[in-house]
Motif scaffolding. Structure first.
Motif, PDB file in Angstrom:
ATOM      1  N   HIS A 222       0.973  -1.201  -0.496  1.00  0.00           N
ATOM      2  CA  HIS A 222       0.046   0.439   0.557  1.00  0.00           C
ATOM      3  C   HIS A 222       1.206   1.177  -0.548  1.00  0.00           C
ATOM      4  O   HIS A 222       1.702   1.603   0.558  1.00  0.00           O
ATOM      5  CB  HIS A 222      -1.050   0.063   1.070  1.00  0.00           C
ATOM      6  CG  HIS A 222      -1.949   1.267   1.510  1.00  0.00           C
ATOM      7  ND1 HIS A 222      -2.292   1.748   2.500  1.00  0.00           N
ATOM      8  CD2 HIS A 222      -2.117   1.915   0.237  1.00  0.00           C
ATOM      9  CE1 HIS A 222      -2.826   2.004   2.214  1.00  0.00           C
ATOM     10  NE2 HIS A 222      -3.414   3.018   1.140  1.00  0.00           N
ATOM     11  N   PHE A 223       0.783   2.230  -1.034  1.00  0.00           N
ATOM     12  CA  PHE A 223       1.233   3.109  -1.024  1.00  0.00           C
ATOM     13  C   PHE A 223       0.493   4.711  -1.031  1.00  0.00           C
ATOM     14  O   PHE A 223      -1.087   4.286  -1.660  1.00  0.00           O
ATOM     15  CB  PHE A 223       2.487   3.675  -2.276  1.00  0.00           C
ATOM     16  CG  PHE A 223       1.564   3.485  -3.560  1.00  0.00           C
ATOM     17  CD1 PHE A 223       2.132   4.466  -4.170  1.00  0.00           C
ATOM     18  CD2 PHE A 223       1.550   2.070  -3.694  1.00  0.00           C
ATOM     19  CE1 PHE A 223       1.802   4.085  -5.170  1.00  0.00           C
ATOM     20  CE2 PHE A 223       1.476   2.021  -5.565  1.00  0.00           C
ATOM     21  CZ  PHE A 223       1.276   3.268  -5.844  1.00  0.00           C
ATOM     22  N   THR A 224       0.478   5.637  -1.547  1.00  0.00           N
ATOM     23  CA  THR A 224       0.116   7.234  -2.098  1.00  0.00           C
ATOM     24  C   THR A 224       0.770   7.740  -3.025  1.00  0.00           C
ATOM     25  O   THR A 224       1.682   7.843  -3.007  1.00  0.00           O
ATOM     26  CB  THR A 224      -0.703   7.726  -0.729  1.00  0.00           C
ATOM     27  OG1 THR A 224      -0.842   8.852  -0.947  1.00  0.00           O
ATOM     28  CG2 THR A 224       0.658   8.543  -0.090  1.00  0.00           C
ATOM     29  N   ALA A 225      -0.554   7.413  -3.889  1.00  0.00           N
ATOM     30  CA  ALA A 225       0.154   8.572  -5.415  1.00  0.00           C
ATOM     31  C   ALA A 225      -0.611  10.450  -5.500  1.00  0.00           C
ATOM     32  O   ALA A 225      -0.618   9.981  -6.388  1.00  0.00           O
ATOM     33  CB  ALA A 225       0.097   7.905  -6.300  1.00  0.00           C
ATOM     34  N   SER A 226      -1.294  10.393  -4.284  1.00  0.00           N
ATOM     35  CA  SER A 226      -2.502  11.314  -4.716  1.00  0.00           C
ATOM     36  C   SER A 226      -1.785  12.235  -3.621  1.00  0.00           C
ATOM     37  O   SER A 226      -1.816  12.233  -2.092  1.00  0.00           O
ATOM     38  CB  SER A 226      -3.612  11.289  -3.798  1.00  0.00           C
ATOM     39  OG  SER A 226      -4.263  10.065  -4.828  1.00  0.00           O
ATOM     40  N   GLN A 227      -1.831  14.208  -3.901  1.00  0.00           N
ATOM     41  CA  GLN A 227      -1.106  14.727  -2.913  1.00  0.00           C
ATOM     42  C   GLN A 227      -2.298  15.205  -1.402  1.00  0.00           C
ATOM     43  O   GLN A 227      -1.702  15.716  -1.004  1.00  0.00           O
ATOM     44  CB  GLN A 227      -1.256  15.703  -3.726  1.00  0.00           C
ATOM     45  CG  GLN A 227       0.954  15.883  -4.115  1.00  0.00           C
ATOM     46  CD  GLN A 227       0.851  17.326  -4.559  1.00  0.00           C
ATOM     47  OE1 GLN A 227       0.171  18.399  -4.629  1.00  0.00           O
ATOM     48  NE2 GLN A 227       2.264  17.199  -5.397  1.00  0.00           N
ATOM     49  N   TRP A 228      -3.348  14.733  -2.131  1.00  0.00           N
ATOM     50  CA  TRP A 228      -4.004  15.049  -0.567  1.00  0.00           C
ATOM     51  C   TRP A 228      -3.893  13.971  -0.097  1.00  0.00           C
ATOM     52  O   TRP A 228      -4.493  14.675   1.257  1.00  0.00           O
ATOM     53  CB  TRP A 228      -5.902  15.285  -1.298  1.00  0.00           C
ATOM     54  CG  TRP A 228      -6.047  13.586  -1.855  1.00  0.00           C
ATOM     55  CD1 TRP A 228      -6.549  12.832  -1.287  1.00  0.00           C
ATOM     56  CD2 TRP A 228      -7.019  13.693  -2.920  1.00  0.00           C
ATOM     57  NE1 TRP A 228      -7.129  12.358  -1.518  1.00  0.00           N
ATOM     58  CE2 TRP A 228      -6.629  12.352  -3.177  1.00  0.00           C
ATOM     59  CE3 TRP A 228      -5.499  14.458  -4.381  1.00  0.00           C
ATOM     60  CZ2 TRP A 228      -7.182  11.977  -4.534  1.00  0.00           C
ATOM     61  CZ3 TRP A 228      -6.034  13.854  -5.810  1.00  0.00           C
ATOM     62  CH2 TRP A 228      -6.599  12.256  -5.160  1.00  0.00           C
ATOM     63  N   GLN A 229      -3.887  13.235   0.283  1.00  0.00           N
ATOM     64  CA  GLN A 229      -3.760  12.040   1.035  1.00  0.00           C
ATOM     65  C   GLN A 229      -2.128  12.272   1.919  1.00  0.00           C
ATOM     66  O   GLN A 229      -1.466  12.324   0.926  1.00  0.00           O
ATOM     67  CB  GLN A 229      -3.818  10.445   1.097  1.00  0.00           C
ATOM     68  CG  GLN A 229      -5.222  10.718  -0.187  1.00  0.00           C
ATOM     69  CD  GLN A 229      -4.638   8.970  -0.473  1.00  0.00           C
ATOM     70  OE1 GLN A 229      -5.025   8.642  -1.538  1.00  0.00           O
ATOM     71  NE2 GLN A 229      -6.072   7.792  -0.078  1.00  0.00           N
ATOM     72  N   ASP A 230      -2.110  11.795   3.405  1.00  0.00           N
ATOM     73  CA  ASP A 230      -0.679  11.144   3.413  1.00  0.00           C
ATOM     74  C   ASP A 230      -0.637  10.126   3.655  1.00  0.00           C
ATOM     75  O   ASP A 230      -0.938   9.222   3.325  1.00  0.00           O
ATOM     76  CB  ASP A 230      -0.934  11.078   5.683  1.00  0.00           C
ATOM     77  CG  ASP A 230      -1.776  12.850   6.074  1.00  0.00           C
ATOM     78  OD1 ASP A 230      -1.522  13.932   5.200  1.00  0.00           O
ATOM     79  OD2 ASP A 230      -2.910  13.016   6.748  1.00  0.00           O
ATOM     80  N   ARG A 231       1.088   9.892   3.756  1.00  0.00           N
ATOM     81  CA  ARG A 231       1.539   8.589   3.415  1.00  0.00           C
ATOM     82  C   ARG A 231       1.059   7.794   4.785  1.00  0.00           C
ATOM     83  O   ARG A 231       0.788   8.474   6.097  1.00  0.00           O
ATOM     84  CB  ARG A 231       3.028   8.251   3.857  1.00  0.00           C
ATOM     85  CG  ARG A 231       4.034   8.922   2.522  1.00  0.00           C
ATOM     86  CD  ARG A 231       5.536   9.325   2.783  1.00  0.00           C
ATOM     87  NE  ARG A 231       6.095   8.066   3.767  1.00  0.00           N
ATOM     88  CZ  ARG A 231       6.485   7.210   2.623  1.00  0.00           C
ATOM     89  NH1 ARG A 231       7.272   7.721   1.514  1.00  0.00           N
ATOM     90  NH2 ARG A 231       7.101   5.918   3.418  1.00  0.00           N
TER      91      ARG A 231
END
Length: 284
Positions: free
Chosen positions: A127-136
């Motif tokens: 699981h990772f984040t690639a959206s700027q509105w989300q925290d890691r």
């Protein structure tokens, strides 16, 4: 009797239709720059299994499935994006049938719970984040916003396309830069073999070409560039290790771009990181 409320939408042809509202959507990258490309050493993407499980679990009109091209995070392969209850859940390296099934089990568990649930093992590790509105997912801080409007404004102001002027024939019949630069003597003289320019690596030729292109646009003159190149070579010669001429050329190029306001130090660092971490492909 409970009357079902429908999501009615009028199409351009005047027909009134009901648009099913999904609880979630699953996007699968099957044919991007790296996803599924076994010829490049990446694991295959089991599109057939994705579709078969979607049908078997009767997710139609509940969680939509879209299998297609690149989703964006090109430093990672075999990426899937799950939108569920307003959350964007990114997963990488879905490289096996067991992981595809685990992803569907995770979706089914959230539907059964009628709520978002944190990704379980083994998906949690992917699981990772690639959206700027989300925290890691691990909570580590980030500062990766790109102020693209300011950057474009700075570059446009610093490097406007020169307006044509009557009688302005600066580049008319001008000799090629490699021939003109052949007259450079001393430390700034370009590496040559049998009179021809020598580029020992692909990036040598690219950075030479970029410098020549911007000089042609009158962003600076070759005399200005040569001064900065000599300074960088002198700095390198003071070191103990052998130096790369085109490393000095690149440093001089970055210096003059910064002076002209075309590329600020943070932007150069950001672009360097993009190549270092695989966010941009090498161009040959």
């Amino acid at each position: 009797m409970l009357q079902r409320r429908r999501n009615l939408v009028t199409r351009p042809d005047g027909v009134l239709v009901n648009v099913a509202r999904m609880r979630g959507m699953l996007f699968v990258c099957e044919s991007g720059c790296c996803c599924g490309r076994i010829e490049d050493g990446f694991a295959p993407v089991s599109a057939a299994l994705y579709h078969a499980e979607w049908e078997r679990r009767r997710f139609r009109n509940i969680v939509h499935l879209s299998i297609g091209g690149c989703l964006g995070p090109c430093a990672l392969a075999n990426v899937a994006l799950l939108l569920f209850d307003g959350r964007a859940l990114w997963f990488h390296s879905i490289n096996s049938e067991s992981l595809v099934l685990a992803l569907y089990d995770y979706i089914e568990a959230m539907l059964d719970a009628d709520a978002y649930l944190p990704p379980p093992a083994p998906l949690a590790d992917l699981h990772f984040t690639a959206s700027q509105w989300q925290d890691r997912p691990d909570g580590l801080p980030l500062d990766d916003r790109r102020d693209w409007r300011r950057r474009l404004a700075v570059q446009s102001a610093a490097c406007p396309m020169p307006a044509a002027r009557p009688g302005d024939d600066r580049n008319a019949g001008a000799e090629p830069p490699e021939r003109m630069l052949a007259r450079w003597q001393g430390p700034a003289a370009l590496p040559r073999k049998n009179g021809e320019l020598v580029f020992d690596a692909p990036w040598h030729g690219r950075v030479f070409g970029m410098a020549a292109a911007l000089e042609e646009r009158q962003v600076y003159t070759w005399d200005e560039f040569r001064e900065r190149l000599i300074d960088r070579i002198a700095e390198a010669e003071r070191g103990q290790d052998p130096f790369d001429y085109y490393a000095c050329w690149l440093a001089a190029f970055e210096d003059i771009l910064a002076e002209k306001g075309m590329a600020l130090d943070p932007e150069i660092s950001e672009r360097t990181n993009e190549y270092e971490f695989g966010e941009r492909d090498e161009i040959f």
